[in-house]
Design a protein around this motif. Structure first.
Motif: not given
Length: 412
Positions: A64, A67, A69-73, A75, A79, A132, A136
């Motif tokens: 965490y 990344n 600044d790029n939390l898409e990676v 995902g 989940e 977040i 979810r």
């Protein structure tokens, strides 16, 4: 959104988290259970005692931070954690408890390195991630509660049947005690069973659903682990299910969860390769049954590794499915030497599930792979598929622990 200063500071802590992350998470859990014992039933004691939970959290925190600044990676990881949290009934009120103990642990473990700026940045980062996760998880709770036959929390299910599948595995057929419907689920998912502990509390375990969706019951197939010793929680729930629970008894069950499941909308023509070792056959069997109905024209290859024939479950089921479906081929692999009077010919062999065996059974490496089993099996399979260059979108598995552990090959 996080400000750039907070992002910069959090990212600067990555090296120290990579070096001391496990020390931090061990301290965190010890502190939280001492200060907030009410949350202890939400955690698996065997994972705590074995260090698995601490290593997994340490890896997650470092990932965490790296990344942020790029939390898409992240995902997929989010989940996975969401489903685990929902299965264990983690709610918004638990997040402040975790946050308070995490920040306090950072101060106590890092000492002078935990400056006011570092603590402030991590407080913002934790709050951002918590929002977040809470959002979810709320969606998943609502989906579980509003679907036909669904519910939130725990629901009483009666044991309708108890079937011995092998010398160590027993299936439990569960129906709602209230007579209501059983919700549909995705092939490969699991349910959570909650039971009492000798101390008067409760504990929870996740068990894969071992039959296809659409029945009026849930089926879990539970391996009886080694008898637990004093002070060692491993195997407590599985032994209790095997020895104490009988037909007519009830279990507390949470709704199906999990991000390891068959995508029935994926109608690719490439082969579907399903691999399991030991009790890992449970979600794989559900996936197989669903695939045969939803994708009847697709080639399906099943490889089931076991110690020996005595402990193996569902062999006759797999053979019957193979006879019925011409597109399905099944191979059994046993690591123990063959016993006198037992034949291993045709679709059975001796050894481990390895790259040589897999390649000898599949028409092409270009396939979709689903696999589940003990850690050494998982590590080896993942490593071989990585070496083959199989795209991540074609590799599906369930693995609890630091993702980094999958990157190193291991002997079975």
């Amino acid at each position: 959104m996080l400000d750039q200063k907070a992002i910069r500071i959090v990212k600067s802590t990555v090296p120290i988290l990579q070096e001391h992350g496990e020390t931090l998470t061990k301290h965190f859990y010890k502190r939280m259970f001492a200060h907030n014992p009410e949350v202890a039933p939400l955690f698996n004691n065997s994972n705590q005692s074995g260090g698995t939970q601490q290593r997994a959290l340490a890896g997650a925190i470092a990932a965490y931070a790296a990344n942020i600044d790029n939390l898409e990676v992240l995902g997929g990881a989010i989940e996975l954690i969401t489903n685990k949290h929902v299965s264990l009934q983690i709610k918004p009120e638990h997040y402040p408890i975790v946050g308070e103990n995490l920040l306090a642990s950072i101060k106590e473990v890092l000492g002078d390195g935990a400056t006011d700026d570092v603590i402030d940045a991590w407080a913002k980062a934790y709050g951002f991630l918590a929002d977040i996760m809470i959002g979810r998880e709320k969606q998943v709770y609502e989906d579980n509660a509003t679907k036909e036959g669904g519910w939130e929390g725990f629901r009483s299910f009666k044991i309708e049947r108890k079937v011995e599948e092998s010398s160590v595995i027993t299936s439990f057929y569960l129906k709602p005690e209230d007579g209501g419907k059983v919700p549909s689920y995705l092939a490969g998912q699991y349910i959570t069973v909650r039971t009492s502990t000798p101390e008067g509390g409760t504990t929870m375990r996740n068990y894969s659903l071992s039959d296809k969706p659409g029945n009026d019951y849930f089926r879990i197939s539970v391996k009886k682990e080694t008898d637990p010793q004093p002070g060692i929680p491993d195997g407590y729930v599985s032994n209790k299910l095997h020895k104490e629970y009988e037909v007519g008894d009830t279990l507390e069950v949470a709704p199906p969860c999990g991000d390891f499941y068959l995508n029935t909308h994926d109608q690719h023509k490439r082969p579907l390769v399903l691999m399991a070792a030991g009790i890992g056959i449970t979600p794989i069997l559900s996936i197989l049954q669903t695939a045969l109905e939803a994708m009847p024209e697709r080639d399906v290859i099943v490889i089931h590794g076991s110690l020996n024939e005595d402990v193996q479950a569902f062999k006759s089921t797999l053979e019957a499915l193979s006879e019925k479906h011409p597109k399905l081929s099944v191979h059994f692999r046993y690591s123990d030497p063959v016993k006198e009077g037992v034949s291993r010919e045709g679709n059975a062999s001796t050894g481990f599930v390895d790259a040589e065996l897999i390649e000898s059974l599949i028409p092409s490496r270009h396939a979709d792979y689903y696999f589940c089993g003990p850690k050494p099996f998982m590590v080896n399979i993942y490593h071989e598929l990585l070496m083959w260059g199989i795209p991540a979108s074609q590799v599906h598995f369930e693995f609890f622990g630091p993702r980094e552990a999958l990157e190193k090959p291991a002997a079975v």
